[in-house]
Design a protein around this motif. Structure first.
Motif, mmCIF file in Angstrom:
data_model
loop_
_atom_site.group_PDB
_atom_site.id
_atom_site.type_symbol
_atom_site.label_atom_id
_atom_site.label_comp_id
_atom_site.label_asym_id
_atom_site.label_seq_id
_atom_site.Cartn_x
_atom_site.Cartn_y
_atom_site.Cartn_z
ATOM 1 N N LEU A 43 0.855 -1.210 -0.168
ATOM 2 C CA LEU A 43 0.226 0.015 -0.215
ATOM 3 C C LEU A 43 0.943 1.343 -0.013
ATOM 4 O O LEU A 43 0.310 2.183 -0.662
ATOM 5 N N GLY A 44 2.039 0.970 0.695
ATOM 6 C CA GLY A 44 2.557 2.423 0.497
ATOM 7 C C GLY A 44 3.622 2.422 -1.019
ATOM 8 O O GLY A 44 3.689 3.460 -1.484
ATOM 9 N N VAL A 45 3.978 1.513 -1.750
ATOM 10 C CA VAL A 45 3.814 1.962 -2.530
ATOM 11 C C VAL A 45 2.537 2.345 -3.387
ATOM 12 O O VAL A 45 2.845 3.421 -4.552
ATOM 13 N N LEU A 46 1.762 1.782 -4.011
ATOM 14 C CA LEU A 46 0.724 2.478 -4.397
ATOM 15 C C LEU A 46 0.209 3.821 -3.971
ATOM 16 O O LEU A 46 -0.083 4.713 -5.441
ATOM 17 N N GLU A 47 0.157 4.224 -2.747
ATOM 18 C CA GLU A 47 0.505 5.411 -1.987
ATOM 19 C C GLU A 47 1.552 6.397 -3.091
ATOM 20 O O GLU A 47 1.165 6.975 -3.943
ATOM 21 N N ALA A 48 2.857 5.697 -2.977
ATOM 22 C CA ALA A 48 3.861 6.319 -3.750
ATOM 23 C C ALA A 48 3.212 6.807 -5.044
ATOM 24 O O ALA A 48 3.788 7.822 -5.932
ATOM 25 N N TYR A 49 2.681 5.808 -6.034
ATOM 26 C CA TYR A 49 2.557 5.277 -7.410
ATOM 27 C C TYR A 49 1.470 6.399 -7.600
ATOM 28 O O TYR A 49 1.601 7.602 -8.347
ATOM 29 N N ILE A 50 0.465 6.207 -6.810
ATOM 30 C CA ILE A 50 -0.911 7.328 -6.953
ATOM 31 C C ILE A 50 0.220 9.165 -7.031
ATOM 32 O O ILE A 50 -0.179 9.584 -8.084
ATOM 33 N N THR A 51 0.597 8.777 -5.628
ATOM 34 C CA THR A 51 0.680 10.629 -5.359
ATOM 35 C C THR A 51 1.350 11.190 -6.638
ATOM 36 O O THR A 51 1.679 12.024 -7.868
ATOM 37 N N LEU A 52 2.485 10.160 -6.688
ATOM 38 C CA LEU A 52 3.315 10.517 -8.038
ATOM 39 C C LEU A 52 2.934 11.225 -9.608
ATOM 40 O O LEU A 52 3.670 11.832 -10.019
ATOM 41 N N TRP A 53 1.729 9.574 -10.288
ATOM 42 C CA TRP A 53 0.938 10.084 -11.033
ATOM 43 C C TRP A 53 0.028 11.549 -10.670
ATOM 44 O O TRP A 53 -0.176 12.439 -12.118
ATOM 45 N N TRP A 54 -0.464 11.645 -9.943
ATOM 46 C CA TRP A 54 -1.314 13.107 -9.995
ATOM 47 C C TRP A 54 -0.061 14.778 -9.684
ATOM 48 O O TRP A 54 -0.329 15.596 -10.433
ATOM 49 N N LEU A 55 1.077 14.510 -9.555
ATOM 50 C CA LEU A 55 1.345 15.517 -8.933
ATOM 51 C C LEU A 55 2.645 15.697 -10.509
ATOM 52 O O LEU A 55 2.995 16.442 -10.784
ATOM 53 N N LEU A 56 2.848 14.073 -11.105
ATOM 54 C CA LEU A 56 3.794 14.621 -12.560
ATOM 55 C C LEU A 56 2.859 14.578 -13.915
ATOM 56 O O LEU A 56 2.819 15.175 -15.020
ATOM 57 N N GLY A 57 1.448 14.446 -13.730
ATOM 58 C CA GLY A 57 0.572 14.426 -14.746
ATOM 59 C C GLY A 57 0.529 13.662 -15.299
ATOM 60 O O GLY A 57 -0.011 13.408 -16.465
ATOM 61 N N ALA A 58 1.891 12.410 -15.149
ATOM 62 C CA ALA A 58 1.867 11.333 -16.816
ATOM 63 C C ALA A 58 2.381 9.581 -15.940
ATOM 64 O O ALA A 58 2.589 10.640 -14.430
ATOM 65 N N GLN A 59 1.913 8.778 -16.123
ATOM 66 C CA GLN A 59 1.845 7.641 -14.846
ATOM 67 C C GLN A 59 3.572 7.426 -14.895
ATOM 68 O O GLN A 59 4.153 7.195 -15.663
ATOM 69 N N PRO A 60 3.850 6.978 -14.148
ATOM 70 C CA PRO A 60 5.420 6.811 -13.358
ATOM 71 C C PRO A 60 5.445 5.637 -13.712
ATOM 72 O O PRO A 60 4.219 4.920 -13.424
ATOM 73 N N SER A 61 6.670 4.731 -13.846
ATOM 74 C CA SER A 61 7.049 3.297 -13.331
ATOM 75 C C SER A 61 6.645 2.985 -12.104
ATOM 76 O O SER A 61 6.889 3.938 -11.189
ATOM 77 N N LEU A 62 6.648 1.765 -11.922
ATOM 78 C CA LEU A 62 6.430 1.071 -10.346
ATOM 79 C C LEU A 62 7.637 0.981 -9.421
ATOM 80 O O LEU A 62 7.559 1.316 -8.608
ATOM 81 N N VAL A 63 8.489 1.065 -10.458
ATOM 82 C CA VAL A 63 9.814 1.162 -10.036
ATOM 83 C C VAL A 63 10.651 1.838 -8.851
ATOM 84 O O VAL A 63 10.805 2.465 -8.327
ATOM 85 N N ILE A 64 10.090 3.473 -9.849
ATOM 86 C CA ILE A 64 10.147 4.549 -9.525
ATOM 87 C C ILE A 64 8.796 4.977 -8.088
ATOM 88 O O ILE A 64 9.684 5.375 -7.414
ATOM 89 N N ALA A 65 8.376 4.527 -8.221
ATOM 90 C CA ALA A 65 7.567 4.175 -6.621
ATOM 91 C C ALA A 65 8.323 4.016 -5.788
ATOM 92 O O ALA A 65 7.816 4.031 -4.851
ATOM 93 N N PHE A 66 8.475 2.643 -6.034
ATOM 94 C CA PHE A 66 9.041 1.621 -4.896
ATOM 95 C C PHE A 66 10.398 2.439 -4.616
ATOM 96 O O PHE A 66 10.395 2.229 -3.431
ATOM 97 N N ILE A 67 10.926 2.627 -5.217
ATOM 98 C CA ILE A 67 12.640 3.757 -4.424
ATOM 99 C C ILE A 67 12.446 4.604 -3.776
ATOM 100 O O ILE A 67 12.874 4.790 -2.943
ATOM 101 N N VAL A 68 11.073 5.516 -4.589
ATOM 102 C CA VAL A 68 10.541 6.503 -3.490
ATOM 103 C C VAL A 68 9.912 5.919 -1.996
ATOM 104 O O VAL A 68 10.468 6.560 -1.013
ATOM 105 N N GLU A 69 8.864 5.008 -1.912
ATOM 106 C CA GLU A 69 9.009 4.980 -1.038
ATOM 107 C C GLU A 69 9.554 4.016 0.305
ATOM 108 O O GLU A 69 9.896 4.249 1.441
ATOM 109 N N ALA A 70 10.704 2.793 -0.728
ATOM 110 C CA ALA A 70 11.661 2.473 0.009
ATOM 111 C C ALA A 70 12.243 4.082 0.960
ATOM 112 O O ALA A 70 13.168 3.466 1.560
ATOM 113 N N ALA A 71 12.527 4.430 0.531
ATOM 114 C CA ALA A 71 13.565 5.706 0.590
ATOM 115 C C ALA A 71 13.003 6.468 1.525
ATOM 116 O O ALA A 71 13.672 7.290 3.400
#
Length: 176
Positions: free
Chosen positions: A63-91
């Protein structure tokens, strides 16, 4: 971690025995040893609880990775990669663990996430905003939890009147 649990090293117990030699500390060392035994034998004593605990832990991180993914998508205006969301969440989790002593991780999440998103080529503004969004989420859930506790009758008066806690503060202060 699995190897450490398998070997069951009494790290705290041995450290205390080395730092506090003598018969006066034997009672404290014995209680620490008992606590370490409780921790190391939890899985074997409560095996049926391990599946839901591990499941809840995995769900928490997913759910943390999903939260990062959705938040990045909203902030970027484009779909981020799942790896980027995972890295952001892990950090973000790493920053939370390392800087737990900083109240509300003031500035830590924002600066750390800004640095990371800058390194990832997403821009530091995105990281700062992501850190602020997470802080707002954390404050909202803290407020909801506090309201639920107060609604159930938790108050400073009820905590101070709890017979199980009588003298706990005095004992802690006396030991130090």
């Amino acid at each position: 971690a699995v190897v450490l649990l398998w070997m069951r090293p009494a790290v705290v117990n041995r450290t205390l025995a080395a730092v506090l030699p003598g018969s006066a500390s034997e009672r404290r060392i014995a209680s620490v040893r008992a606590l370490e035994d409780q921790i190391y034998t939890f899985a074997s004593r409560r095996g049926t609880l391990m599946v839901p605990i591990v499941g809840a832990e995995l769900l928490f991180h997913a759910l943390g990775v999903l939260e990062a993914y959705i938040t990045l998508w909203w902030l970027l205006g484009a779909q981020p990669s799942l790896v980027i969301a995972f890295i952001v969440e892990a950090a973000g989790r790493l920053l939370t663990v390392v800087f737990k002593f900083v109240p509300l991780q003031m500035g830590v999440s924002e600066a750390g996430t800004a640095f990371l998103t800058g390194v990832l080529g997403l821009g530091t503004t995105l990281g700062t905003t992501l850190g602020l969004v997470r802080k707002v989420r954390m404050i909202c859930w803290t407020g909801i939890g506090t309201l639920l506790l107060v609604r159930r009758g938790l108050s400073a008066t009820s905590v101070l009147a709890d017979p199980q806690l009588k003298g706990v503060g005095a004992v802690i202060i006396d030991e130090f």
